[in-house]
Design a protein around this motif. Structure first.
Motif, PDB file in Angstrom:
ATOM      1  N   VAL A 285       0.867  -1.174   0.000  1.00 46.94           N
ATOM      2  CA  VAL A 285       0.000   0.000   0.000  1.00 46.94           C
ATOM      3  C   VAL A 285       0.904   1.224   0.000  1.00 46.94           C
ATOM      4  O   VAL A 285       1.742   1.399   0.888  1.00 46.94           O
ATOM      5  N   ILE A 286       0.728   2.066  -1.007  1.00 47.49           N
ATOM      6  CA  ILE A 286       1.563   3.262  -1.139  1.00 47.49           C
ATOM      7  C   ILE A 286       0.920   4.455  -0.446  1.00 47.49           C
ATOM      8  O   ILE A 286       1.590   5.227   0.232  1.00 47.49           O
ATOM      9  N   ASP A 287      -0.411   4.584  -0.584  1.00 46.10           N
ATOM     10  CA  ASP A 287      -1.084   5.726   0.036  1.00 46.10           C
ATOM     11  C   ASP A 287      -2.563   5.412   0.237  1.00 46.10           C
ATOM     12  O   ASP A 287      -3.170   4.683  -0.558  1.00 46.10           O
ATOM     13  N   THR A 288      -3.121   5.953   1.324  1.00 47.77           N
ATOM     14  CA  THR A 288      -4.563   5.910   1.553  1.00 47.77           C
ATOM     15  C   THR A 288      -4.995   7.302   1.993  1.00 47.77           C
ATOM     16  O   THR A 288      -4.210   8.037   2.607  1.00 47.77           O
ATOM     17  N   TRP A 289      -6.224   7.708   1.640  1.00 50.98           N
ATOM     18  CA  TRP A 289      -6.732   9.003   2.061  1.00 50.98           C
ATOM     19  C   TRP A 289      -8.248   8.974   2.109  1.00 50.98           C
ATOM     20  O   TRP A 289      -8.872   8.054   1.601  1.00 50.98           O
ATOM     21  N   ASN A 290      -8.801   9.978   2.760  1.00 58.22           N
ATOM     22  CA  ASN A 290     -10.240  10.089   2.924  1.00 58.22           C
ATOM     23  C   ASN A 290     -10.658  11.482   2.491  1.00 58.22           C
ATOM     24  O   ASN A 290      -9.985  12.469   2.818  1.00 58.22           O
ATOM     25  N   ASP A 291     -11.750  11.579   1.730  1.00 60.93           N
ATOM     26  CA  ASP A 291     -12.250  12.872   1.271  1.00 60.93           C
ATOM     27  C   ASP A 291     -12.814  13.705   2.420  1.00 60.93           C
ATOM     28  O   ASP A 291     -12.901  14.924   2.317  1.00 60.93           O
ATOM     29  N   ARG A 292     -13.193  13.035   3.497  1.00 61.75           N
ATOM     30  CA  ARG A 292     -13.750  13.735   4.655  1.00 61.75           C
ATOM     31  C   ARG A 292     -12.627  14.150   5.587  1.00 61.75           C
ATOM     32  O   ARG A 292     -11.714  13.375   5.870  1.00 61.75           O
ATOM     33  N   PHE A 293     -12.732  15.319   6.116  1.00 63.09           N
ATOM     34  CA  PHE A 293     -11.733  15.834   7.037  1.00 63.09           C
ATOM     35  C   PHE A 293     -11.684  14.951   8.283  1.00 63.09           C
ATOM     36  O   PHE A 293     -12.700  14.667   8.909  1.00 63.09           O
ATOM     37  N   LEU A 294     -10.521  14.455   8.612  1.00 60.76           N
ATOM     38  CA  LEU A 294     -10.270  13.567   9.749  1.00 60.76           C
ATOM     39  C   LEU A 294     -11.020  12.225   9.657  1.00 60.76           C
ATOM     40  O   LEU A 294     -11.241  11.561  10.664  1.00 60.76           O
ATOM     41  N   GLY A 295     -11.416  11.850   8.446  1.00 59.58           N
ATOM     42  CA  GLY A 295     -12.065  10.550   8.248  1.00 59.58           C
ATOM     43  C   GLY A 295     -11.039   9.427   8.248  1.00 59.58           C
ATOM     44  O   GLY A 295      -9.861   9.627   7.948  1.00 59.58           O
ATOM     45  N   SER A 296     -11.486   8.232   8.577  1.00 60.19           N
ATOM     46  CA  SER A 296     -10.604   7.065   8.626  1.00 60.19           C
ATOM     47  C   SER A 296     -10.101   6.714   7.223  1.00 60.19           C
ATOM     48  O   SER A 296     -10.841   6.782   6.237  1.00 60.19           O
ATOM     49  N   THR A 297      -8.847   6.328   7.162  1.00 59.37           N
ATOM     50  CA  THR A 297      -8.259   5.898   5.888  1.00 59.37           C
ATOM     51  C   THR A 297      -7.989   4.396   5.887  1.00 59.37           C
ATOM     52  O   THR A 297      -7.373   3.889   4.956  1.00 59.37           O
ATOM     53  N   ASN A 298      -8.435   3.718   6.910  1.00 58.36           N
ATOM     54  CA  ASN A 298      -8.178   2.279   7.039  1.00 58.36           C
ATOM     55  C   ASN A 298      -9.106   1.463   6.140  1.00 58.36           C
ATOM     56  O   ASN A 298     -10.282   1.767   6.004  1.00 58.36           O
ATOM     57  N   PHE A 299      -8.529   0.414   5.580  1.00 60.56           N
ATOM     58  CA  PHE A 299      -9.283  -0.571   4.817  1.00 60.56           C
ATOM     59  C   PHE A 299      -9.171  -1.901   5.546  1.00 60.56           C
ATOM     60  O   PHE A 299      -8.092  -2.259   6.025  1.00 60.56           O
ATOM     61  N   THR A 300     -10.268  -2.634   5.615  1.00 57.79           N
ATOM     62  CA  THR A 300     -10.218  -3.958   6.248  1.00 57.79           C
ATOM     63  C   THR A 300      -9.558  -4.937   5.293  1.00 57.79           C
ATOM     64  O   THR A 300      -9.467  -4.693   4.080  1.00 57.79           O
ATOM     65  N   THR A 301      -9.127  -6.058   5.840  1.00 58.49           N
ATOM     66  CA  THR A 301      -8.524  -7.105   5.003  1.00 58.49           C
ATOM     67  C   THR A 301      -9.525  -7.601   3.964  1.00 58.49           C
ATOM     68  O   THR A 301      -9.172  -7.827   2.802  1.00 58.49           O
ATOM     69  N   ALA A 302     -10.775  -7.738   4.366  1.00 53.67           N
ATOM     70  CA  ALA A 302     -11.819  -8.188   3.426  1.00 53.67           C
ATOM     71  C   ALA A 302     -11.987  -7.178   2.288  1.00 53.67           C
ATOM     72  O   ALA A 302     -12.139  -7.569   1.121  1.00 53.67           O
ATOM     73  N   GLU A 303     -11.939  -5.884   2.610  1.00 54.75           N
ATOM     74  CA  GLU A 303     -12.072  -4.860   1.563  1.00 54.75           C
ATOM     75  C   GLU A 303     -10.871  -4.896   0.621  1.00 54.75           C
ATOM     76  O   GLU A 303     -11.033  -4.803  -0.605  1.00 54.75           O
ATOM     77  N   GLU A 304      -9.675  -5.049   1.170  1.00 57.09           N
ATOM     78  CA  GLU A 304      -8.480  -5.124   0.321  1.00 57.09           C
ATOM     79  C   GLU A 304      -8.525  -6.364  -0.564  1.00 57.09           C
ATOM     80  O   GLU A 304      -8.145  -6.300  -1.738  1.00 57.09           O
ATOM     81  N   ASN A 305      -8.975  -7.494  -0.031  1.00 59.19           N
ATOM     82  CA  ASN A 305      -9.087  -8.714  -0.835  1.00 59.19           C
ATOM     83  C   ASN A 305     -10.102  -8.548  -1.965  1.00 59.19           C
ATOM     84  O   ASN A 305      -9.891  -9.025  -3.080  1.00 59.19           O
TER      85      ASN A 305
END
Length: 194
Positions: free
Chosen positions: A123-143
């Motif tokens: 994973v090179i980069d993750t971001w969220n369009d919402r201010f202070l929103g979570s940028t985490n992806f679950t393993t299921a989402e990544e799969n």
């Protein structure tokens, strides 16, 4: 960075199986007793080539970019995929035309897998369009994202000509192989790749 390695190789075990099966059949049908009075000639036919399974024409390893979104969350990554383009030789259609054996190449089997080598997914980069929103992806989402990327990469394989190259190579290599085993003229045709 994209790295592409296209490795062309015929699986020697398949070749050995082809030669062995066809060689045994040719030997069986061409071995005649010394007494010619009881000999009846019949056309020899190859009836079972199941031990050969698959002829692998092209293997590949490639780094591909991964860009995906889940709602306001975004991900950019790099994934290494590997795979092969092979042909199920049990599905070869053979037809005798005079003394020539005409063989039709079956549809290709394209297999794509995520590489299991260390560092094959980054994973090179993750971001969220919402201010202070979570940028985490679950393993299921990544799969799920990886499955979609691998599915889309299948179209890329066709567009880049890997499948066309594999079919051309299979036609080139399969003819001499069967011809050497059967001692008959062989023509391999590609009715799909035209």
């Amino acid at each position: 960075m994209k790295a592409l390695k296209v490795i062309s190789a015929i699986k020697w075990t398949a070749i050995a199986a082809i030669v062995a099966v066809i060689g045994v059949l040719v030997w069986k049908f061409t071995s005649f007793p010394d007494d010619d009075s009881n000999v009846r000639m019949q056309k020899a036919k190859v009836t079972d080539i199941s031990p050969m399974l698959r002829l692998c024409a092209v293997e590949f390893i490639e780094d591909i970019p991964v860009k995906a979104s889940k709602g306001p969350r975004h991900l950019f990554a790099r994934e290494t995929v590997r795979g092969s383009i092979s042909f199920d030789l049990e599905k070869l259609r053979m037809e005798e035309r005079g003394d020539t054996l005409v063989v039709a190449l079956p549809p290709e089997i394209v297999e794509i897998y995520e590489s299991t080598e260390p560092g094959s997914y980054e994973v090179i980069d993750t971001w969220n369009d919402r201010f202070l929103g979570s940028t985490n992806f679950t393993t299921a989402e990544e799969n799920e994202i990886k499955r979609k990327v691998e599915h889309n990469f299948r179209n890329t394989i066709y567009r880049k000509g890997y499948v066309k190259q594999a079919r051309e190579e299979a036609v080139r290599n399969l003819g001499p192989l069967i011809e050497a085993a059967t001692q008959r003229p062989v023509v391999v045709i590609d009715t799909i790749g035209k």
